[in-house]
Design a protein around this motif. Structure first.
Motif, short mmCIF file in Angstrom:
data_model
loop_
_atom_site.label_atom_id
_atom_site.label_comp_id
_atom_site.label_asym_id
_atom_site.label_seq_id
_atom_site.Cartn_x
_atom_site.Cartn_y
_atom_site.Cartn_z
N GLN A 86 0.82 -1.20 0.00
CA GLN A 86 0.00 0.00 0.00
C GLN A 86 0.86 1.26 0.00
O GLN A 86 0.39 2.33 -0.39
N LEU A 87 2.11 1.13 0.44
CA LEU A 87 3.00 2.28 0.49
C LEU A 87 3.69 2.54 -0.85
O LEU A 87 4.30 3.60 -1.04
N LEU A 88 3.59 1.57 -1.77
CA LEU A 88 4.23 1.70 -3.08
C LEU A 88 3.23 2.20 -4.11
O LEU A 88 2.03 1.93 -4.00
N PRO A 89 3.70 2.93 -5.11
CA PRO A 89 2.78 3.44 -6.14
C PRO A 89 2.22 2.32 -7.01
O PRO A 89 2.90 1.32 -7.28
N THR A 90 0.98 2.49 -7.42
CA THR A 90 0.32 1.55 -8.33
C THR A 90 0.35 2.14 -9.74
O THR A 90 0.16 3.34 -9.90
N PRO A 91 0.61 1.34 -10.76
CA PRO A 91 0.59 1.87 -12.13
C PRO A 91 -0.70 2.63 -12.41
O PRO A 91 -1.77 2.20 -12.00
N ARG A 92 -0.57 3.77 -13.07
CA ARG A 92 -1.74 4.60 -13.33
C ARG A 92 -2.82 3.83 -14.07
O ARG A 92 -4.01 4.03 -13.84
N SER A 93 -2.42 2.93 -14.97
CA SER A 93 -3.40 2.17 -15.74
C SER A 93 -4.21 1.22 -14.87
O SER A 93 -5.29 0.78 -15.26
N ALA A 94 -3.68 0.89 -13.67
CA ALA A 94 -4.39 -0.01 -12.77
C ALA A 94 -5.01 0.73 -11.59
O ALA A 94 -5.40 0.12 -10.60
N ALA A 95 -5.11 2.05 -11.72
CA ALA A 95 -5.57 2.87 -10.61
C ALA A 95 -7.01 2.57 -10.20
O ALA A 95 -7.40 2.85 -9.07
N GLN A 96 -7.80 2.02 -11.11
CA GLN A 96 -9.20 1.74 -10.79
C GLN A 96 -9.35 0.60 -9.80
O GLN A 96 -10.39 0.44 -9.18
N ASP A 97 -8.33 -0.20 -9.66
CA ASP A 97 -8.41 -1.31 -8.72
C ASP A 97 -7.05 -1.55 -8.09
O ASP A 97 -6.37 -2.54 -8.35
N ARG A 98 -6.65 -0.64 -7.21
CA ARG A 98 -5.34 -0.73 -6.57
C ARG A 98 -5.22 -1.98 -5.70
O ARG A 98 -4.18 -2.62 -5.66
N TRP A 99 -6.31 -2.31 -4.99
CA TRP A 99 -6.24 -3.48 -4.13
C TRP A 99 -6.02 -4.75 -4.94
O TRP A 99 -5.22 -5.61 -4.57
N LYS A 100 -6.71 -4.86 -6.05
CA LYS A 100 -6.56 -6.06 -6.89
C LYS A 100 -5.12 -6.19 -7.38
O LYS A 100 -4.55 -7.29 -7.43
N TRP A 101 -4.52 -5.06 -7.74
CA TRP A 101 -3.13 -5.07 -8.19
C TRP A 101 -2.21 -5.59 -7.09
O TRP A 101 -1.37 -6.44 -7.31
N ARG A 102 -2.40 -5.06 -5.89
CA ARG A 102 -1.56 -5.47 -4.76
C ARG A 102 -1.77 -6.95 -4.44
O ARG A 102 -0.81 -7.69 -4.20
N ASN A 103 -3.03 -7.37 -4.41
CA ASN A 103 -3.35 -8.75 -4.09
C ASN A 103 -2.72 -9.71 -5.09
O ASN A 103 -2.18 -10.76 -4.71
N THR A 104 -2.76 -9.35 -6.37
CA THR A 104 -2.19 -10.21 -7.41
C THR A 104 -0.67 -10.26 -7.32
O THR A 104 -0.06 -11.31 -7.55
N CYS A 105 -0.04 -9.14 -6.97
CA CYS A 105 1.42 -9.12 -6.82
C CYS A 105 1.85 -10.07 -5.70
O CYS A 105 2.84 -10.81 -5.84
N VAL A 106 1.12 -10.06 -4.59
CA VAL A 106 1.44 -10.96 -3.47
C VAL A 106 1.24 -12.41 -3.91
O VAL A 106 2.06 -13.29 -3.60
N SER A 107 0.16 -12.66 -4.62
CA SER A 107 -0.10 -14.02 -5.11
C SER A 107 1.00 -14.49 -6.05
O SER A 107 1.39 -15.67 -6.03
N LEU A 108 1.52 -13.58 -6.86
CA LEU A 108 2.61 -13.93 -7.78
C LEU A 108 3.86 -14.33 -7.02
O LEU A 108 4.53 -15.30 -7.38
N VAL A 109 4.17 -13.61 -5.94
CA VAL A 109 5.33 -13.95 -5.13
C VAL A 109 5.18 -15.36 -4.55
O VAL A 109 6.11 -16.17 -4.58
N HIS A 110 3.98 -15.67 -4.03
CA HIS A 110 3.74 -17.00 -3.47
C HIS A 110 3.88 -18.08 -4.53
O HIS A 110 4.51 -19.12 -4.30
N SER A 111 3.32 -17.85 -5.71
CA SER A 111 3.37 -18.86 -6.77
C SER A 111 4.80 -19.10 -7.24
O SER A 111 5.20 -20.25 -7.48
N LEU A 112 5.57 -18.02 -7.39
CA LEU A 112 6.97 -18.17 -7.80
C LEU A 112 7.76 -18.97 -6.76
O LEU A 112 8.54 -19.86 -7.11
N LEU A 113 7.54 -18.66 -5.50
CA LEU A 113 8.28 -19.30 -4.42
C LEU A 113 7.93 -20.78 -4.30
O LEU A 113 8.82 -21.66 -4.31
N THR A 114 6.65 -21.09 -4.19
CA THR A 114 6.25 -22.48 -3.94
C THR A 114 6.28 -23.33 -5.22
O THR A 114 6.60 -24.51 -5.16
N GLY A 115 5.94 -22.73 -6.36
CA GLY A 115 5.94 -23.49 -7.60
C GLY A 115 7.35 -23.92 -8.00
O GLY A 115 7.59 -25.10 -8.30
#
Length: 264
Positions: free
Chosen positions: A24-53
């Motif tokens: 939440q402290l980092l900037p969200t791409p302007r193109s994704a500004a309509q859904d900042r939470w979704k962007w953050r949630n997906t970034c966290v999910s990506l980290v988990h998938s990369l790590l465990t996969g």
């Protein structure tokens, strides 16, 4: 081993929740500004998938005994990998409950409940760890799913990157989702006499649930990304925050992507 497994699960939960808040402290791409939470949630999910996969793929390559003996054959670090994944799913469920209504999140919450129930068996008993690690191969497909979703959220459609992400998603869905699910199903059927009936029911329910969602996911992505030439919008099972609702039905002003979100 259960106490240490629970400790790792708790630490993983805290780490992923901290990641949700930290983004939440980092900037969200302007193109994704309509859904900042979704962007953050997906970034966290990506980290988990990369790590465990990648961890599951590397682990099974270095220690194939986990597939040869899914009940007992596993090194200590394999249980840590499973516990990290359980912590993530708990953290992601908490994040969805905090930012969505129950009506919006129920499908993924049911999926998370089934996954956590199955993986927790390995943590509490220190058995079936190899079986659980095989299931984490599905996260390799989730990496592509999350990348595709981030491209949709940032409105990088149409583009070469999105085309590559779409085809990679379909290819890894077949290789790292359907193949492992098929192997696990056959193993459970053939070895059901070695597994307590309650775990057969639990495992079977999990495999049917995730398998059904995976087939639906693949069909919808195939239709939306390959068979249709219409513009795309935010990914599968678009999840929005309370601040993004602008229409009477609770959906943001974004075209609907017919696919659904699946985090395995």
């Amino acid at each position: 081993m259960a106490p240490s497994g629970l400790l790792v699960t708790g630490a993983s939960f805290a780490a992923f929740r901290g990641m949700h808040w930290g983004l939440q402290l980092l900037p969200t791409p302007r193109s994704a500004a309509q859904d900042r939470w979704k962007w953050r949630n997906t970034c966290v999910s990506l980290v988990h998938s990369l790590l465990t996969g990648t961890g599951a793929l590397l682990g099974l390559s270095l220690y194939p005994q986990m597939a040869a003996d899914p009940i007992h054959g596993h090194p200590p670090w394999a249980l840590v990998l499973v516990a990290i994944s359980v912590g993530y799913f708990l953290a992601d469920g908490a994040d969805m409950l905090w930012n969505q209504t129950l009506g919006q999140a129920w499908e993924l919450l049911c999926h998370h409940l089934v996954v956590v129930s199955c993986l927790s068996t390995a943590i509490l008993s220190s058995h079936y760890v190899g079986f659980s690690v095989v299931s984490l191969l599905l996260e390799l497909n989730s990496v592509c799913l999350h990348l595709r979703e981030l491209l949709l959220l940032s409105r990088q459609v149409p583009s070469l990157a999105f085309t590559v992400a779409s085809w990679s998603t379909l290819a890894t869905l077949a290789l790292f989702r359907l193949v492992p699910l098929g192997w696990m199903s056959l193993w459970l059927i053939r070895q059901h006499h070695q597994v307590p009936p309650a775990l057969v029911v639990l495992g079977g329910t999990g495999l049917v649930t995730v398998g059904t969602m995976s087939v639906i996911l693949g069909v919808r992505i195939l239709v939306s990304d390959v068979l249709q030439s219409q513009p795309h919008s935010p990914i599968p099972g678009h999840k929005e925050t309370r601040n993004t609702r602008t229409c009477c039905d609770g959906e943001p002003v974004l075209r609907d992507d017919p696919t659904l979100s699946l985090k395995d």
